[in-house]
Design an enzyme around this catalytic site. Structure first.
Site, short mmCIF file in Angstrom:
data_model
loop_
_atom_site.label_atom_id
_atom_site.label_comp_id
_atom_site.label_asym_id
_atom_site.label_seq_id
_atom_site.Cartn_x
_atom_site.Cartn_y
_atom_site.Cartn_z
N ASP A 45 0.84 -1.20 0.00
CA ASP A 45 0.00 0.00 0.00
C ASP A 45 0.88 1.24 0.00
O ASP A 45 1.57 1.53 0.97
CB ASP A 45 -0.89 0.02 1.25
CG ASP A 45 -1.76 1.26 1.28
OD1 ASP A 45 -2.80 1.26 0.59
OD2 ASP A 45 -1.39 2.26 1.94
N TYR A 50 3.28 9.57 -0.44
CA TYR A 50 4.40 8.94 0.28
C TYR A 50 5.72 9.13 -0.46
O TYR A 50 6.79 8.81 0.07
CB TYR A 50 4.16 7.44 0.51
CG TYR A 50 2.87 7.09 1.21
CD1 TYR A 50 2.08 8.06 1.83
CD2 TYR A 50 2.41 5.77 1.24
CE1 TYR A 50 0.89 7.73 2.45
CE2 TYR A 50 1.22 5.44 1.87
CZ TYR A 50 0.46 6.42 2.45
OH TYR A 50 -0.73 6.09 3.06
N LYS A 79 -2.56 5.80 -4.39
CA LYS A 79 -3.66 6.74 -4.11
C LYS A 79 -3.41 8.09 -4.75
O LYS A 79 -2.26 8.56 -4.77
CB LYS A 79 -3.82 6.96 -2.59
CG LYS A 79 -3.79 5.71 -1.76
CD LYS A 79 -3.99 6.01 -0.27
CE LYS A 79 -3.67 4.78 0.56
NZ LYS A 79 -2.26 4.64 0.91
N HIS A 113 -7.27 9.50 -2.06
CA HIS A 113 -6.63 9.47 -0.74
C HIS A 113 -7.53 10.05 0.37
O HIS A 113 -7.52 9.56 1.50
CB HIS A 113 -5.31 10.25 -0.80
CG HIS A 113 -4.32 9.85 0.24
ND1 HIS A 113 -2.98 9.67 -0.01
CD2 HIS A 113 -4.46 9.56 1.55
CE1 HIS A 113 -2.35 9.32 1.10
NE2 HIS A 113 -3.24 9.23 2.06
N1 LIG Z 1 -5.07 6.53 3.70
C1 LIG Z 1 -4.52 7.23 4.66
O1 LIG Z 1 -4.86 8.41 4.89
C2 LIG Z 1 -3.47 6.61 5.52
C3 LIG Z 1 -3.01 7.27 6.68
C4 LIG Z 1 -2.05 6.63 7.45
C5 LIG Z 1 -1.54 5.41 7.08
N2 LIG Z 1 -1.95 4.80 5.93
C6 LIG Z 1 -1.42 3.49 5.48
O2 LIG Z 1 -1.44 2.58 6.57
C7 LIG Z 1 -0.12 2.09 6.80
C8 LIG Z 1 0.08 1.77 8.26
O3 LIG Z 1 -0.23 2.87 9.08
P1 LIG Z 1 0.88 3.74 9.85
O4 LIG Z 1 2.18 3.64 9.14
O5 LIG Z 1 0.26 5.07 10.05
O6 LIG Z 1 0.93 3.10 11.30
P2 LIG Z 1 1.01 1.63 11.97
O7 LIG Z 1 1.19 0.58 10.95
O8 LIG Z 1 -0.14 1.57 12.90
O9 LIG Z 1 2.31 1.76 12.87
C9 LIG Z 1 3.58 1.96 12.32
C10 LIG Z 1 4.55 2.31 13.46
O10 LIG Z 1 4.62 1.22 14.38
C11 LIG Z 1 5.98 0.76 14.47
N3 LIG Z 1 5.91 -0.70 14.51
C12 LIG Z 1 5.52 -1.53 13.52
N4 LIG Z 1 5.51 -2.81 13.92
C13 LIG Z 1 5.92 -2.80 15.21
C14 LIG Z 1 6.12 -3.82 16.17
N5 LIG Z 1 5.88 -5.10 15.88
N6 LIG Z 1 6.56 -3.46 17.40
C15 LIG Z 1 6.80 -2.17 17.69
N7 LIG Z 1 6.61 -1.14 16.83
C16 LIG Z 1 6.18 -1.46 15.58
C17 LIG Z 1 6.67 1.27 13.24
O11 LIG Z 1 8.03 1.53 13.50
P3 LIG Z 1 9.21 0.69 12.74
O12 LIG Z 1 9.08 1.03 11.28
O13 LIG Z 1 10.45 1.23 13.36
O14 LIG Z 1 8.96 -0.74 13.04
C18 LIG Z 1 5.93 2.58 12.97
O15 LIG Z 1 6.46 3.62 13.77
C19 LIG Z 1 0.76 3.22 6.26
O16 LIG Z 1 2.10 2.79 6.06
C20 LIG Z 1 0.01 3.58 5.01
O17 LIG Z 1 0.27 2.61 3.99
C21 LIG Z 1 -2.94 5.39 5.16
#
Ligand SMILES: NC(=O)c1ccc[n+]([C@@H]2O[C@H](COP(=O)([O-])OP(=O)(O)OC[C@H]3O[C@@H](n4cnc5c(N)ncnc54)[C@H](OP(=O)(O)O)[C@@H]3O)[C@@H](O)[C@H]2O)c1
Length: 282
Positions: A45, A50, A79, A113
């Protein structure tokens, strides 16, 4: 329901199948995507915002070439960012630009998005996405950060030819989004759960600690949250740039949350950890 496995998929309204878990590439680079594919993720994704569509595309093509895997086995999502959702022409240009940057001949899923600001912009952007499906550039189309009112407007539009396959929204136990989830279920729209790990904000929560303890400490809070999301029927897209965490976040198929554990995480809460455009007015 059949037991969840790493190969589980969900059938979209387009007829295409999408993996039940994906790799979120926000703030990730090509090596993260490559590690994720090696670990077994088959959904990537990304988004124009990004600024890594090129790296994502290269990592996918490298993985396919090295492993002899077919393009069809990897599900690539991107997106349209806001400057590409102002008009039909801006969206059409944006779609072509994304595919070119990724070096891929088609995207499996293209999302808006966040809801564009005017009705005309929302529907003309959708018209451009529909035309890109007809042209073979995209397999399925959907939205992100759409509230029920945005979805209803789209479904009521007399120009609707391609049904929205997915709504990607922030969902986790502290933001269950019951209204959006119920509306999507009733209208054959898959909920893709972003920030499923709450960006780590809730890892210290006592509810998660109790569930980890009940499983003998053999699972992590992140795994509990991913399992919760999948058992709810969502498609979580956790992000990590760390190879160990990338692997452990998809290592969620040798345990299950009990009904009682799912009920413990059934919270009446509204606590986003990112932005919330779902509440923007029409
Ligand atoms: N459509 C939208 O508006 C929107 C908005 C936000 C996000 N997204 C999508 O959703 C995806 C995921 O959301 P997100 O990146 O916001 O947050 P998330 O997946 O909830 O959390 C990511 C964070 O958690 C840490 N992490 C991951 N696995 C871990 C584990 N097992 N133990 C401890 N820490 C861990 C990562 O750090 P490390 O990398 O250091 O492990 C990073 O800081 C995004 O990458 C994006 O593709 C979409």
């Amino acid at each position: 329901m059949a037991p969840l496995t790493i190969a589980s998929t969900v059938k979209l309204s387009s007829g295409e199948v999408m993996p039940r878990i994906g790799y979120g590439a926000y703030r990730a680079n090509g090596s993260g995507v490559y590690e994720a594919l090696k670990a077994g993720y088959r959904l990537v994704d990304t988004a124009q915002f990004y600024d890594n569509e090129d790296q994502c595309g290269r990592a996918i093509l490298q993985f396919l070439a090295e492993t002899g895997t077919s393009r069809a086995s990897v599900f690539y999502t991107t997106k349209l960012w806001q400057q590409c959702t102002t008009s039909y022409a801006a969206a059409a240009r944006g779609i072509d630009g994304s595919l070119k940057r990724a070096g891929l001949s088609y995207a499996d899923l293209f999302l808006i998005h966040s809801p564009p600001r005017s009705r005309t912009a929302r529907l003309e952007t959708w018209r451009a996405l529909q035309d890109a499906v007809k042209a073979g550039k995209i397999r399925s189309i959907g939205v992100s950060n759409y509230g029920v009112h945005h979805l209803q407007e789209l479904l009521d539009w007399d120009g609707l030819e391609v049904h929205p396959a997915v709504n990607q929204v922030e969902v986790h136990p502290w933001l269950p989004r019951k209204d959006i989830v119920e509306f999507c279920a009733a209208n054959n729209i898959v909920v893709e759960a972003y920030s499923p790990l709450t960006r780590g904000v809730r890892f210290g929560d006592a509810l998660l600690a109790d569930i980890v303890t009940a499983h003998g400490g053999a699972i992590t809070p992140a795994q509990v949250l991913i399992r919760w999301s999948m058992q709810k029927g969502h498609v979580p897209i956790p992000k990590s740039s760390n190879p160990d965490r990338i692997r452990s976040n998809i290592d969620v198929f040798n345990f299950a949350l009990s009904d009682a554990e799912m009920a413990m995480l059934d919270l009446d809460s509204y606590a986003p950890v990112t932005w919330d455009p779902t509440i923007s007015p029409l």
